[in-house]
Design a protein around this motif. Structure first.
Motif, PDB file in Angstrom:
ATOM      1  N   GLU A   3       0.841  -1.190   0.000  1.00 49.51           N
ATOM      2  CA  GLU A   3       0.000   0.000   0.000  1.00 49.51           C
ATOM      3  C   GLU A   3       0.877   1.241   0.000  1.00 49.51           C
ATOM      4  O   GLU A   3       1.745   1.402   0.861  1.00 49.51           O
ATOM      5  CB  GLU A   3      -0.910   0.014   1.233  1.00 49.51           C
ATOM      6  CG  GLU A   3      -1.873   1.205   1.221  1.00 49.51           C
ATOM      7  CD  GLU A   3      -2.783   1.248   2.431  1.00 49.51           C
ATOM      8  OE1 GLU A   3      -4.008   1.133   2.243  1.00 49.51           O
ATOM      9  OE2 GLU A   3      -2.268   1.402   3.564  1.00 49.51           O
ATOM     10  N   LEU A   4       0.646   2.119  -0.962  1.00 51.72           N
ATOM     11  CA  LEU A   4       1.384   3.368  -1.064  1.00 51.72           C
ATOM     12  C   LEU A   4       0.601   4.477  -0.376  1.00 51.72           C
ATOM     13  O   LEU A   4      -0.598   4.637  -0.613  1.00 51.72           O
ATOM     14  CB  LEU A   4       1.647   3.726  -2.524  1.00 51.72           C
ATOM     15  CG  LEU A   4       2.474   2.721  -3.334  1.00 51.72           C
ATOM     16  CD1 LEU A   4       2.638   3.213  -4.766  1.00 51.72           C
ATOM     17  CD2 LEU A   4       3.833   2.476  -2.703  1.00 51.72           C
ATOM     18  N   THR A   5       1.314   5.253   0.457  1.00 49.83           N
ATOM     19  CA  THR A   5       0.674   6.330   1.206  1.00 49.83           C
ATOM     20  C   THR A   5       1.282   7.694   0.911  1.00 49.83           C
ATOM     21  O   THR A   5       0.716   8.715   1.272  1.00 49.83           O
ATOM     22  CB  THR A   5       0.812   6.075   2.713  1.00 49.83           C
ATOM     23  OG1 THR A   5       2.198   6.188   3.079  1.00 49.83           O
ATOM     24  CG2 THR A   5       0.301   4.691   3.097  1.00 49.83           C
ATOM     25  N   GLY A   6       2.478   7.703   0.302  1.00 47.85           N
ATOM     26  CA  GLY A   6       3.206   8.945   0.132  1.00 47.85           C
ATOM     27  C   GLY A   6       4.153   9.251   1.264  1.00 47.85           C
ATOM     28  O   GLY A   6       4.918  10.214   1.193  1.00 47.85           O
ATOM     29  N   SER A  30      -4.758   8.771   1.614  1.00 49.07           N
ATOM     30  CA  SER A  30      -3.912   9.544   0.702  1.00 49.07           C
ATOM     31  C   SER A  30      -4.703   9.989  -0.525  1.00 49.07           C
ATOM     32  O   SER A  30      -4.528  11.112  -1.011  1.00 49.07           O
ATOM     33  CB  SER A  30      -2.700   8.718   0.280  1.00 49.07           C
ATOM     34  OG  SER A  30      -1.909   8.392   1.397  1.00 49.07           O
ATOM     35  N   MET A  31      -5.572   9.129  -1.003  1.00 50.15           N
ATOM     36  CA  MET A  31      -6.385   9.494  -2.171  1.00 50.15           C
ATOM     37  C   MET A  31      -7.306  10.669  -1.847  1.00 50.15           C
ATOM     38  O   MET A  31      -7.542  11.537  -2.699  1.00 50.15           O
ATOM     39  CB  MET A  31      -7.195   8.293  -2.647  1.00 50.15           C
ATOM     40  CG  MET A  31      -7.944   8.541  -3.935  1.00 50.15           C
ATOM     41  SD  MET A  31      -6.847   8.947  -5.329  1.00 50.15           S
ATOM     42  CE  MET A  31      -6.559   7.306  -5.991  1.00 50.15           C
ATOM     43  N   GLN A  32      -7.784  10.728  -0.609  1.00 49.24           N
ATOM     44  CA  GLN A  32      -8.623  11.856  -0.224  1.00 49.24           C
ATOM     45  C   GLN A  32      -7.826  13.157  -0.248  1.00 49.24           C
ATOM     46  O   GLN A  32      -8.329  14.199  -0.670  1.00 49.24           O
ATOM     47  CB  GLN A  32      -9.191  11.619   1.181  1.00 49.24           C
ATOM     48  CG  GLN A  32     -10.120  12.713   1.671  1.00 49.24           C
ATOM     49  CD  GLN A  32     -11.303  12.961   0.735  1.00 49.24           C
ATOM     50  OE1 GLN A  32     -11.830  12.034   0.108  1.00 49.24           O
ATOM     51  NE2 GLN A  32     -11.720  14.222   0.620  1.00 49.24           N
ATOM     52  N   LYS A  33      -6.548  13.087   0.158  1.00 47.92           N
ATOM     53  CA  LYS A  33      -5.685  14.272   0.082  1.00 47.92           C
ATOM     54  C   LYS A  33      -5.476  14.696  -1.365  1.00 47.92           C
ATOM     55  O   LYS A  33      -5.412  15.893  -1.673  1.00 47.92           O
ATOM     56  CB  LYS A  33      -4.348  13.980   0.754  1.00 47.92           C
ATOM     57  CG  LYS A  33      -4.426  13.835   2.263  1.00 47.92           C
ATOM     58  CD  LYS A  33      -3.046  13.586   2.845  1.00 47.92           C
ATOM     59  CE  LYS A  33      -3.096  13.463   4.355  1.00 47.92           C
ATOM     60  NZ  LYS A  33      -1.759  13.190   4.947  1.00 47.92           N
ATOM     61  N   VAL A  34      -5.355  13.710  -2.262  1.00 46.22           N
ATOM     62  CA  VAL A  34      -5.217  14.013  -3.690  1.00 46.22           C
ATOM     63  C   VAL A  34      -6.447  14.757  -4.193  1.00 46.22           C
ATOM     64  O   VAL A  34      -6.339  15.776  -4.900  1.00 46.22           O
ATOM     65  CB  VAL A  34      -4.996  12.710  -4.493  1.00 46.22           C
ATOM     66  CG1 VAL A  34      -5.112  12.974  -5.997  1.00 46.22           C
ATOM     67  CG2 VAL A  34      -3.633  12.100  -4.167  1.00 46.22           C
ATOM     68  N   ALA A 105       4.976  10.120  -4.587  1.00 45.64           N
ATOM     69  CA  ALA A 105       5.110  11.557  -4.334  1.00 45.64           C
ATOM     70  C   ALA A 105       3.775  12.278  -4.521  1.00 45.64           C
ATOM     71  O   ALA A 105       3.404  13.154  -3.726  1.00 45.64           O
ATOM     72  CB  ALA A 105       6.168  12.158  -5.250  1.00 45.64           C
ATOM     73  N   LEU A 106       3.036  11.912  -5.558  1.00 44.47           N
ATOM     74  CA  LEU A 106       1.749  12.562  -5.815  1.00 44.47           C
ATOM     75  C   LEU A 106       0.736  12.257  -4.719  1.00 44.47           C
ATOM     76  O   LEU A 106      -0.170  13.052  -4.446  1.00 44.47           O
ATOM     77  CB  LEU A 106       1.206  12.128  -7.181  1.00 44.47           C
ATOM     78  CG  LEU A 106       2.033  12.555  -8.400  1.00 44.47           C
ATOM     79  CD1 LEU A 106       1.421  12.004  -9.682  1.00 44.47           C
ATOM     80  CD2 LEU A 106       2.171  14.070  -8.477  1.00 44.47           C
ATOM     81  N   LEU A 107       0.885  11.088  -4.076  1.00 41.70           N
ATOM     82  CA  LEU A 107      -0.051  10.689  -3.017  1.00 41.70           C
ATOM     83  C   LEU A 107       0.112  11.506  -1.741  1.00 41.70           C
ATOM     84  O   LEU A 107      -0.720  11.395  -0.832  1.00 41.70           O
ATOM     85  CB  LEU A 107       0.111   9.200  -2.701  1.00 41.70           C
ATOM     86  CG  LEU A 107      -0.409   8.235  -3.777  1.00 41.70           C
ATOM     87  CD1 LEU A 107      -0.111   6.800  -3.400  1.00 41.70           C
ATOM     88  CD2 LEU A 107      -1.909   8.433  -3.998  1.00 41.70           C
ATOM     89  N   VAL A 116      -7.731  10.270 -11.181  1.00 39.30           N
ATOM     90  CA  VAL A 116      -7.599   9.388 -12.329  1.00 39.30           C
ATOM     91  C   VAL A 116      -6.143   9.256 -12.766  1.00 39.30           C
ATOM     92  O   VAL A 116      -5.723   8.199 -13.256  1.00 39.30           O
ATOM     93  CB  VAL A 116      -8.483   9.875 -13.505  1.00 39.30           C
ATOM     94  CG1 VAL A 116      -7.989  11.212 -14.062  1.00 39.30           C
ATOM     95  CG2 VAL A 116      -8.551   8.833 -14.613  1.00 39.30           C
ATOM     96  N   LEU A 117      -5.353  10.300 -12.544  1.00 36.14           N
ATOM     97  CA  LEU A 117      -3.949  10.244 -12.935  1.00 36.14           C
ATOM     98  C   LEU A 117      -3.164   9.310 -12.020  1.00 36.14           C
ATOM     99  O   LEU A 117      -2.385   8.481 -12.495  1.00 36.14           O
ATOM    100  CB  LEU A 117      -3.345  11.658 -12.912  1.00 36.14           C
ATOM    101  CG  LEU A 117      -1.938  11.818 -13.508  1.00 36.14           C
ATOM    102  CD1 LEU A 117      -1.751  13.240 -14.031  1.00 36.14           C
ATOM    103  CD2 LEU A 117      -0.845  11.506 -12.502  1.00 36.14           C
ATOM    104  N   VAL A 118      -3.382   9.410 -10.719  1.00 36.30           N
ATOM    105  CA  VAL A 118      -2.648   8.525  -9.815  1.00 36.30           C
ATOM    106  C   VAL A 118      -3.103   7.078  -9.991  1.00 36.30           C
ATOM    107  O   VAL A 118      -2.302   6.139  -9.893  1.00 36.30           O
ATOM    108  CB  VAL A 118      -2.760   8.975  -8.343  1.00 36.30           C
ATOM    109  CG1 VAL A 118      -2.156  10.347  -8.166  1.00 36.30           C
ATOM    110  CG2 VAL A 118      -4.180   8.951  -7.846  1.00 36.30           C
ATOM    111  N   GLU A 119      -4.380   6.885 -10.293  1.00 35.88           N
ATOM    112  CA  GLU A 119      -4.870   5.531 -10.556  1.00 35.88           C
ATOM    113  C   GLU A 119      -4.238   4.949 -11.810  1.00 35.88           C
ATOM    114  O   GLU A 119      -3.943   3.746 -11.873  1.00 35.88           O
ATOM    115  CB  GLU A 119      -6.398   5.547 -10.678  1.00 35.88           C
ATOM    116  CG  GLU A 119      -7.101   5.802  -9.347  1.00 35.88           C
ATOM    117  CD  GLU A 119      -8.575   6.116  -9.519  1.00 35.88           C
ATOM    118  OE1 GLU A 119      -9.000   6.365 -10.690  1.00 35.88           O
ATOM    119  OE2 GLU A 119      -9.297   6.138  -8.509  1.00 35.88           O
ATOM    120  N   LEU A 120      -4.003   5.799 -12.804  1.00 35.63           N
ATOM    121  CA  LEU A 120      -3.368   5.343 -14.033  1.00 35.63           C
ATOM    122  C   LEU A 120      -1.918   4.916 -13.782  1.00 35.63           C
ATOM    123  O   LEU A 120      -1.449   3.905 -14.312  1.00 35.63           O
ATOM    124  CB  LEU A 120      -3.427   6.444 -15.097  1.00 35.63           C
ATOM    125  CG  LEU A 120      -2.780   6.154 -16.456  1.00 35.63           C
ATOM    126  CD1 LEU A 120      -3.307   4.856 -17.061  1.00 35.63           C
ATOM    127  CD2 LEU A 120      -3.018   7.314 -17.414  1.00 35.63           C
TER     128      LEU A 120
END
Length: 507
Positions: A3-6, A30-34, A105-107, A116-120
């Motif tokens: 699991e990636l958190t940043g 982390s996705m919520q922060k994105v 880093a983006l997370l 959608v970009l981080v999911e890609l």
């Protein structure tokens, strides 16, 4: 699955992603922060605020305001224009690492990209789609712009990827085959993808994985050399190393004692000589110093792989947007230059031990370990090859970080050259492992002359395993092939299952 958190990615976790092809997932927190960060960017665009990288040009063009209807074109132009990498591509494993690190880093939620970009990016990792990224062209400040632009091309369906057999092919058909939908980059997203240190860090982490293994292998190989030369064991006594106080030096000495425990080939002070040469006597001191440098490198890499390194960064739900300089690669440039010196020294002292194994004026073994001295040259030219590699390393070890050339019309007037440092560190590592391979071949032969039955049990086990890769020197042969077999056996990035099937993998 990792699991990636940043915030929490480690080198050991990244090894599993890179070597074992373990898949990744994204932390929901982390996705919520994105999402919150992206919402802030959309508000900036809607309110027509002027913010660097969102609705301005880049670098020296930062004062050029871009109309809202051209924001998408701005990001596309950025990626295409910056994709001007040169030369041979990074190894595929480095490309995979770059995707993981950019995603991580983006997370952190400071970059303003869409979910959608981080999911890609995660989809590329989990479906083993790796961009082809040229190695040369980065200054290591403003981020690794050129390399990361080649990564970003794949997200928009352009550029090249590896086809699964290591061959570069156009990305578009591979994405279609894998069911991956490219995206159209929105405001800030192109810049967020390329402002970062992920090329130098990705190469740096792969370097570290290899360098750590080289440092460990250098100890048992040196142990074999000590046996082959009937070296003095007293120098490894813990009291000697505790008296100095370096933890890494003490640890090397302890591991060396473990390797040599039960050996009948080592000697005591005064039995055959009073002192050994420095290349034997100072192994814990020299190898320990290299371990100190590697520990420093690991610390810096694990900070950087969890760092926000793009520009600008978005804080306080968009109330605070700051153009800073976290993309500057100076910390990693220094670390990579330090790594270069540390690994080069492991090779330097190894080459000196090779000389002691083959030089008849320095030992009582057959000259050059030859089965028929004079008629057969034995290991004579292997020492030449080792000397050539360590000499080349001395050139490569020149610090890249002391150089800087202004760019973007002097707006970017100091750069790190960290990516050059990381690439040169990789070259030194490949050379150093081959020097150790040569020492290993020579030490195997020396122990054989002394009597393998007299070796320490742990080193006898290593001797038996290594002999599966390279046979005894009973006559001259093409030793280049032997060196490469041992080099591959020592390489931690080799696919171990494939190697075992070939009968040459050495654990």
């Amino acid at each position: 699955m990792i699991e990636l958190t940043g915030h929490s990615l480690t080198i050991n976790q990244l090894k599993r992603i890179l070597i074992d092809k373990e898949k990744v997932s994204i932390s929901e927190k982390s996705m919520q922060k994105v999402r919150e960060s992206r919402y802030a960017v959309e508000n900036i665009v809607a309110d027509k605020e002027t913010v660097y990288g969102i609705n301005t040009g880049f670098g020296k063009f930062s004062d050029v305001i871009i109309d809202q209807e051209h924001v998408e074109k701005l990001q596309l132009n950025l990626i295409r224009s910056h994709a001007c990498g040169i030369g041979e591509p990074f190894p595929e494993i480095v490309s995979r690492a770059m995707i993981v690190l950019r995603l991580n880093a983006l997370l952190k939620g400071f970059s303003g990209v869409r979910a959608v970009l981080v999911e890609l990016l995660a989809e590329l990792i989990n479906k083993n789609v790796h961009p082809v990224i040229p190695q040369q062209g980065s200054l290591g400040a403003s981020g690794d712009l050129a390399p990361l632009a080649h990564l970003a091309l794949v997200l928009i369906g352009e550029g090249k990827v590896y086809d699964g057999a290591g061959k570069p092919v156009n990305a578009a058909p591979i994405l279609t085959d894998k069911g991956i939908q490219p995206i159209v980059l929105q405001a800030k997203e192109g810049l967020a993808l390329i402002n970062g240190t992920q090329a130098m860090v990705a190469m740096g982490i792969v370097n570290y994985i290899e360098a750590e293994q080289i440092a460990l292998d250098s100890e048992w190989i040196a142990g074999m050399t000590i046996e082959g030369l009937e070296g003095i064991i007293d120098t490894l006594h813990p009291a000697v190393h505790e008296a100095r106080g370096y933890q890494q030096q003490m640890a090397v000495a302890e591991r060396m004692r473990e390797w040599l425990e039960g050996s009948s080939l080592v000697t005591k002070q005064g039995e055959k000589r009073v002192q050994d040469a420095y290349s034997l006597r100072c192994i814990p001191q020299v190898h320990g110093a290299s371990w100190q440098a590697l520990d420093y490198v690991k610390e810096k890499l694990e900070i950087e792989m969890n760092a926000a390194t793009d520009n600008p960064l978005i804080f306080e739900e968009g109330k605070l947007v700051i153009s800073g300089g976290n993309f500057h690669g100076q910390p990693i440039a220094f670390a990579m230059d330090f790594m270069k010196i540390a690994v080069a020294e492991l090779a330097n002292i190894s080459e000196r031990r090779i000389e002691r194994l083959v030089n008849p004026q320095l030992n009582d073994l057959p000259p050059f370990l030859s089965p028929e001295p004079g008629l057969q040259s034995g290991a004579m030219i292997m020492q030449y090859a080792a000397a050539s590699l360590v000499s080349e390393n001395k050139t490569l070890a020149h610090p890249a970080s002391v150089d800087s050339i202004p760019s973007s019309a002097n707006q970017e007037d100091h750069v790190s050259m960290g990516t050059i440092a990381s690439r040169h560190a990789g070259m030194i590592i490949q050379n150093a492992r081959r020097v150790l391979a040569i020492e290993c071949i020579c030490a195997l032969q020396a122990i054989e002359y002394r009597g393998v039955e007299n070796a320490a049990p742990k080193l006898k086990e290593k001797w038996n395993k290594m002999r599966k890769a390279v046979p005894s020197i009973t006559e001259d042969r093409i030793f280049s092939e032997d060196i490469e077999k041992v080099n591959q056996a020592l390489n931690p990035l080799i696919n171990t299952s494939n190697f075992i099937e070939k009968g040459s993998y050495i654990s």
